[in-house]
Design an enzyme around this catalytic site. Structure first.
Site, mmCIF file in Angstrom:
data_model
loop_
_atom_site.group_PDB
_atom_site.id
_atom_site.type_symbol
_atom_site.label_atom_id
_atom_site.label_comp_id
_atom_site.label_asym_id
_atom_site.label_seq_id
_atom_site.Cartn_x
_atom_site.Cartn_y
_atom_site.Cartn_z
ATOM 1 N N ARG A 179 0.963 -1.489 -0.018
ATOM 2 C CA ARG A 179 -0.112 -0.040 0.112
ATOM 3 C C ARG A 179 0.915 1.143 -0.063
ATOM 4 N NH1 ARG A 179 -4.419 -1.671 4.579
ATOM 5 N NH2 ARG A 179 -3.273 -3.692 4.577
ATOM 6 N N CYS A 283 -0.160 0.246 16.077
ATOM 7 C CA CYS A 283 -0.343 -1.083 16.904
ATOM 8 C C CYS A 283 -0.307 -0.681 18.335
ATOM 9 C CB CYS A 283 0.373 -2.256 16.523
ATOM 10 S SG CYS A 283 1.895 -1.773 17.017
HETATM 11 P P1 NAD Z 1 -1.488 -7.088 7.048
HETATM 12 O O1 NAD Z 1 -1.588 -8.167 7.887
HETATM 13 O O2 NAD Z 1 -2.602 -6.676 6.051
HETATM 14 O O3 NAD Z 1 -0.292 -6.922 6.039
HETATM 15 C C1 NAD Z 1 1.162 -7.116 6.512
HETATM 16 C C2 NAD Z 1 1.941 -7.685 5.509
HETATM 17 O O4 NAD Z 1 1.576 -9.119 5.064
HETATM 18 C C3 NAD Z 1 1.992 -7.009 4.188
HETATM 19 O O5 NAD Z 1 3.211 -6.765 3.642
HETATM 20 C C4 NAD Z 1 1.245 -7.704 3.141
HETATM 21 O O6 NAD Z 1 1.613 -7.602 1.897
HETATM 22 C C5 NAD Z 1 1.246 -9.320 3.697
HETATM 23 N N1 NAD Z 1 -0.071 -9.798 3.655
HETATM 24 C C6 NAD Z 1 -1.268 -9.647 3.808
HETATM 25 N N2 NAD Z 1 -2.055 -10.773 3.421
HETATM 26 C C7 NAD Z 1 -1.231 -11.860 3.426
HETATM 27 C C8 NAD Z 1 -1.625 -13.100 3.278
HETATM 28 N N3 NAD Z 1 -2.893 -13.576 2.738
HETATM 29 N N4 NAD Z 1 -0.413 -13.992 2.836
HETATM 30 C C9 NAD Z 1 0.665 -13.427 3.050
HETATM 31 N N5 NAD Z 1 1.014 -12.272 3.137
HETATM 32 C C10 NAD Z 1 0.042 -11.320 3.262
HETATM 33 O O7 NAD Z 1 -1.310 -5.911 7.943
HETATM 34 P P2 NAD Z 1 -1.580 -4.326 7.667
HETATM 35 O O8 NAD Z 1 -2.950 -3.835 7.299
HETATM 36 O O9 NAD Z 1 -0.570 -3.916 6.431
HETATM 37 O O10 NAD Z 1 -1.137 -3.539 9.008
HETATM 38 C C11 NAD Z 1 -1.957 -3.219 9.977
HETATM 39 C C12 NAD Z 1 -1.693 -4.388 10.949
HETATM 40 O O11 NAD Z 1 -0.457 -4.705 11.512
HETATM 41 C C13 NAD Z 1 -2.703 -4.167 12.277
HETATM 42 O O12 NAD Z 1 -3.141 -5.287 12.665
HETATM 43 C C14 NAD Z 1 -1.626 -3.613 13.223
HETATM 44 O O13 NAD Z 1 -1.783 -3.940 14.565
HETATM 45 C C15 NAD Z 1 -0.221 -4.597 12.831
HETATM 46 N N6 NAD Z 1 0.744 -3.984 13.483
HETATM 47 C C16 NAD Z 1 1.348 -4.699 14.348
HETATM 48 C C17 NAD Z 1 2.665 -4.187 14.977
HETATM 49 C C18 NAD Z 1 3.130 -4.912 16.155
HETATM 50 O O14 NAD Z 1 4.319 -4.488 16.330
HETATM 51 N N7 NAD Z 1 2.575 -5.751 16.866
HETATM 52 C C19 NAD Z 1 3.077 -2.858 14.473
HETATM 53 C C20 NAD Z 1 2.598 -2.438 13.386
HETATM 54 C C21 NAD Z 1 1.271 -3.197 12.790
#
Ligand code: NAD
Length: 501
Positions: A179, A283
């Site tokens: 994104r 997060c």
């Molecule tokens: P997301 O899970 O949608 O995506 C994260 C990554 O995973 C991206 O690079 C994406 O391309 C990949 N991805 C997405 N779907 C996938 C699939 N089906 N198979 C394999 N890879 C896949 O998360 P987001 O919307 O980009 O980020 C927001 C989320 O991240 C929130 O839930 C937030 O709480 C979390 N977050 C957690 C922390 C932490 O340290 N715990 C920090 C930042 C964000």
């Protein structure tokens, strides 16, 4: 129709094409597609892994001090190029520029910590563990490592991962969020300028196909993931099943407890930033306030109402704005849907940010601050991570009820307590089942020389991100025991287990 500029991959030190599928990258403040992103196919990701694999032996053999110098130089380049990095970040993520600067600074601090790697890798030594026997443990690099990162901190979260992985002697393949990928790519190009040899750091843009290739390739030794919990769980299970070391950080629902003795005015100021900063897309954001006693709840709600009325919502490039747009139209619709559902499930919507208009940016994904009162545990807006500018207030009778609520939630990333009572604060920090805890600190995000990680379904794996845990995650311990018998001394055969008995 004009073709949009294309964002490429960075493999073996070169910007390259790869894959035949594209996605679009939007400016969330205008709703316009500004770039197209090449989505790597399996072959492209395998090229990146092959490049990292080939670069590994020489990089492993490079002295830790020389590796660390690249990090020191990178820190300088990041500072010099901060405006350009943050402009890219805001253009694709939407967060206000001041917030982007804060994110970058936290990332730079991770690079700075990685530059201390020679000190951190020194190992442990014991002389005379047996007669004339010495023993030591050293921390050796793993090989090719990989990182998969979320949209909400497009610069900082990659910098949680690869600087320390690389400073420890590994090579790396990064897969940023599709994104808002440009700022992470620019930072990787700066790392090359800082002296990183080609292949040590590769960036592949893509989606599930790219991620699955990293998860299944035998050359990848370890995977760091940050994102939503369902994907974190999938990454952890699949990566482990393929024999990799995995740390997968997931979602959150962070509660802030406000005690009756708290300084309410200060708590309200702190909650405003923690709930609505970066449009709630953090997060460690606070989407829930647990007020102890009705009088506390009434005072907090009244204070928040006043402060929300002063908030300025608009494009992130305007430094006078407090809050920018949500990241995508889809996410905007999802967050708005949660607000609708909160109303339908009976929570009291005290401030309604739906329907906000930002003049000149009618197609932007803007949602004003929303505030609910009387949120209850069974409600969807309580259970699920909203990841938007939606704050809910809950009412409980005492600290134990507040803590039971927090402990029963599936997530355990962050929490905080506002109080002037040291005993209550100490009890809270000692017993609460959450990984990062603040006392009068709403966003207790650990600094770079501590480590970041939640509990429960906010983290899958044993080691947290960055800080000392990252040194352990990106290395494996080897323990060597040695004896050099003096010439001419005849040693007898021993059948009993060697010990100091
Ligand atoms: P997301 O899970 O949608 O995506 C994260 C990554 O995973 C991206 O690079 C994406 O391309 C990949 N991805 C997405 N779907 C996938 C699939 N089906 N198979 C394999 N890879 C896949 O998360 P987001 O919307 O980009 O980020 C927001 C989320 O991240 C929130 O839930 C937030 O709480 C979390 N977050 C957690 C922390 C932490 O340290 N715990 C920090 C930042 C964000």
């Amino acid at each position: 129709m004009q073709t949009l500029p294309t964002i490429h991959h960075l493999i073996d030190g070169q910007l390259v094409a790869g894959g035949s599928r594209y996605s679009e990258v939007f400016n969330p403040a205008t709703g316009k597609a500004e770039k197209r992103l090449l989505l790597a196919d399996k072959t492209t990701v395998e090229q990146a892994i092959a490049s990292a694999h080939a670069a590994y032996p020489a990089w492993r053999a490079t002295t830790p001090l020389k590796r660390a110098r690249v990090m020191s130089k990178l820190k300088q380049l990041l500072e010099e190029n901060a405006d350009q990095i943050c402009a890219l970040l805001t253009a694709e993520h939407g967060k206000v520029l001041g917030d982007a600067m804060g994110e970058l600074q936290r990332g730079i601090e991770n690079v700075e910590y990685a530059s201390y790697a020679p000190e951190l890798l020194k190992g442990e030594h014991s002389r005379n563990v047996g007669t004339a026997v010495d023993s030591w443990s050293e921390f050796q690099s793993l090989g090719v490592t990989a990182g998969i990162t979320p949209f909400n901190f497009p610069v900082m979260v990659p910098l949680w991962m690869w600087p320390m992985a690389i400073a420890c002697g590994n090579t790396f393949v990064l897969k940023p969020s599709e994104r808002d990928p440009s700022s992470a790519l620019l930072v990787a190009e700066l790392a090359l300028q800082a002296g990183l040899p080609p292949g040590v750091l590769n960036v592949v843009n893509g989606d599930k196909e790219a991620v699955d290739t990293l998860l299944h390739d035998k050359r990848v030794q370890a995977i760091s993931f940050v994102g939503s919990t369902p994907i974190a769980e999938y990454i952890y299970a699949t990566g482990c099943a393929n024999g990799k070391r995995v740390q997968a950080l997931g979602g959150a629902k962070n509660h802030a407890v406000v005690m009756p003795d708290a300084d309410v005015a200060n708590a309200v100021s702190a909650l405003m930033g923690a709930a609505y900063g970066s449009c709630g897309e953090r997060c460690m954001a606070i989407p829930l306030v647990v007020a102890v006693g009705d009088a506390t709840a009434d005072a907090v709600v009244a204070g928040l109402k006043v402060e929300i009325a002063k908030m300025k919502v608009g494009p992130g490039v305007d430094a006078s704005n407090d809050m920018g747009p949500l990241v995508t139209r889809q996410h905007f619709e999802k967050v708005k849907g949660f607000v609708d559902q909160g109303v339908a499930e009976g929570a009291t919507l005290v401030v309604d940010g739906r329907g906000i208009k930002v003049p000149g940016h009618e197609e932007g994904y803007f949602l004003g601050a929303c505030l609910f009162d009387h949120v209850k545990p069974g409600m969807t807006i309580y259970q699920e991570e909203i990841f938007g500018p939606v704050l809910g207030v809950m009412r409980v009778n005492n600290l134990h009820e507040a803590m039971d609520l927090i402990d029963a939630h599936e997530y355990g990333n962050g929490t905080c307590i506002f109080t002037r009572d040291g005993e209550a604060a100490r009890y809270f920090t000692d017993h609460i089942q959450v990984g990062m805890v603040g006392v009068n600190v709403p966003l207790p995000v650990p600094v770079a020389y501590h480590s970041f990680g939640g509990w429960k379904r906010s983290l899958f794996g044993d080691l947290s991100a960055y800080g000392p845990d990252a040194v352990r995650f990106y290395t494996k311990r080897k323990t060597i025991t040695q004896r050099w018998p003096s010439a001419g001394v005849r040693e007898g055969t021993a059948f009993s287990f060697p010990s100091n008995r």
